[in-house]
Design an enzyme around this catalytic site. Structure first.
Site, PDB file in Angstrom:
ATOM      1  N   ARG A 123      11.412  -5.434   4.826  1.00  0.00           N
ATOM      2  CA  ARG A 123      11.171  -4.216   4.799  1.00  0.00           C
ATOM      3  C   ARG A 123      11.828  -3.363   5.402  1.00  0.00           C
ATOM      4  O   ARG A 123      12.371  -3.753   6.538  1.00  0.00           O
ATOM      5  CB  ARG A 123       9.549  -4.053   5.067  1.00  0.00           C
ATOM      6  CG  ARG A 123       9.262  -2.556   4.870  1.00  0.00           C
ATOM      7  CD  ARG A 123       7.745  -2.328   4.626  1.00  0.00           C
ATOM      8  NE  ARG A 123       6.980  -2.489   6.068  1.00  0.00           N
ATOM      9  CZ  ARG A 123       5.647  -2.329   5.989  1.00  0.00           C
ATOM     10  NH1 ARG A 123       5.056  -2.119   4.874  1.00  0.00           N
ATOM     11  NH2 ARG A 123       5.045  -2.662   7.084  1.00  0.00           N
TER      12      ARG A 123
ATOM     13  N   LYS B  38       0.830  -0.980   0.065  1.00  0.00           N
ATOM     14  CA  LYS B  38       0.036  -0.174  -0.041  1.00  0.00           C
ATOM     15  C   LYS B  38       0.859   1.404  -0.194  1.00  0.00           C
ATOM     16  O   LYS B  38       0.691   2.226  -0.796  1.00  0.00           O
ATOM     17  CB  LYS B  38      -0.743   0.120   1.209  1.00  0.00           C
ATOM     18  CG  LYS B  38      -2.019  -1.027   1.462  1.00  0.00           C
ATOM     19  CD  LYS B  38      -3.053  -0.929   2.295  1.00  0.00           C
ATOM     20  CE  LYS B  38      -2.347  -0.912   3.819  1.00  0.00           C
ATOM     21  NZ  LYS B  38      -1.694  -2.350   4.076  1.00  0.00           N
TER      22      LYS B  38
END
Ligand code: AMP
Length: 222
Positions: free
Chosen positions: A127, A13
Site C-alpha cells: 500500500r 475499506k
C-alpha cells in the site's frame, strides 16, 4: 445513505469508501484519516494520539467519539455519511447508537468486508498513500501511472508508519480481539443491519458485490 464500513486493516475499506461516497453522495468520515491529519499537522490532538497510531494500537474511545461527534456536526454533512474505521470497539458502537438515537439519524446498513489473512498482508505490504491528498494506491493492484507519484496532484506516495510489519501484526490482533465483536454487535438477530461482503477480489469486483447487497433485490431501502 448512512453507512458504517467495517473490516480488518487491508480489507479495502478506504478504496471502497471512496467509491461509495461518489455513488451515494454522502460524506466520507474516516477516523484513521482524521487522526493521521492531526498527527501530520502536529496539533495537540496529533501529539496525544501519535504514539497509539504508530504502534498500531487503538486510540482511546473518548477521543475517537469526540472526533466523530465533531465530524457529523459539520455543515454540509446533513445526515448523509459513511463512517470508515469506526466503531472499532463494542463501547464505541454502544455510544454511537446512543448518539444516533439522539440525532434522529438511524443507520441504513453496516457493511463488513471480509478478507483472508494472505490478502490483507499482501495489500498492506504494497500500500502507498499520497502524502498530499491521501489517495490510496498499491504497487501491484492499484499502481499509479508514474512510479511513486499520485495521479491526481503529483504528490509523493508514502508507506504509512502503521503499515510496517510490526504495527500490521498488532493491528490484526487488535481487529480480532476488539473489532470482531462489533461485527457480532451489529449482527444481533432482529437488527437487520449487517451486510457481509468478501473483499478478496479486485476493487471493481468487490465494489460490484457491495452495490448488489446494498441495492439489489431484498436490500433494505434507505
Ligand atoms: P485506519 O486508517 O482506519 O486503519 O486507522 C489507522 C489507525 O488510527 C488505527 O490503527 C488506530 O490507531 C487509529 N484509529 C482509527 N479509527 C479508530 C477507532 N475507531 N478507534 C480507535 N482507534 C482508531
Amino acid at each position: 445513505m448512512r453507512l458504517v464500513l467495517l473490516g480488518p486493516p487491508g480489507a479495502g475499506k478506504g478504496t471502497q469508501a471512496a467509491r461509495l461516497v461518489t455513488r451515494f453522495g454522502c460524506v466520507h468520515i474516516s477516523t484513521g484519516s482524521t487522526l493521521r491529519e492531526a498527527i501530520a499537522s502536529d496539533s495537540p490532538l496529533g501529539r496525544e494520539v501519535g504514539g497509539y497510531v504508530a504502534a498500531g494500537k487503538l486510540v482511546p474511545d473518548a477521543i475517537v467519539l469526540r472526533i466523530v461527534v465533531e465530524r457529523l456536526s459539520r455543515p454540509g454533512v446533513e445526515g448523509r455519511w459513511l463512517l470508515d474505521g469506526f466503531p472499532r470497539t463494542v463501547p464505541q458502537a454502544e455510544a454511537f447508537d446512543e448518539l444516533l438515537t439522539g440525532r434522529g439519524e438511524p443507520l441504513d446498513a453496516v457493511l463488513c468486508l471480509r478478507a483472508s489473512t494472505e490478502a490483507v498482508v499482501e495489500r498492506l505490504g504494497g500500500r502507498r498513500t499520497c502524502a498530499r491528498c491521501g489517495a490510496l494506491y498499491h504497487v501491484r493492484l492499484i499502481p499509479p501511472r508514474r512510479d511513486e507519484t499520485c495521479d491526481r496532484g503529483g504528490g509523493g506516495l508514502l508507506v504509512r508508519d502503521d503499515d510496517r510489519p510490526e504495527a500490521v501484526l498488532r493491528r490484526l490482533e487488535v481487529y480480532e480481539g476488539e473489532t470482531k465483536p462489533v461485527v457480532g454487535y451489529y449482527g444481533f438477530p432482529g437488527r437487520d443491519l449487517l451486510r457481509l461482503v468478501s473483499s478478496d477480489g479486485t476493487p471493481e469486483e468487490v465494489g460490484a458485490e457491495i452495490l448488489a447487497v446494498l441495492e439489489g433485490p431484498g436490500a433494505k431501502r434507505p
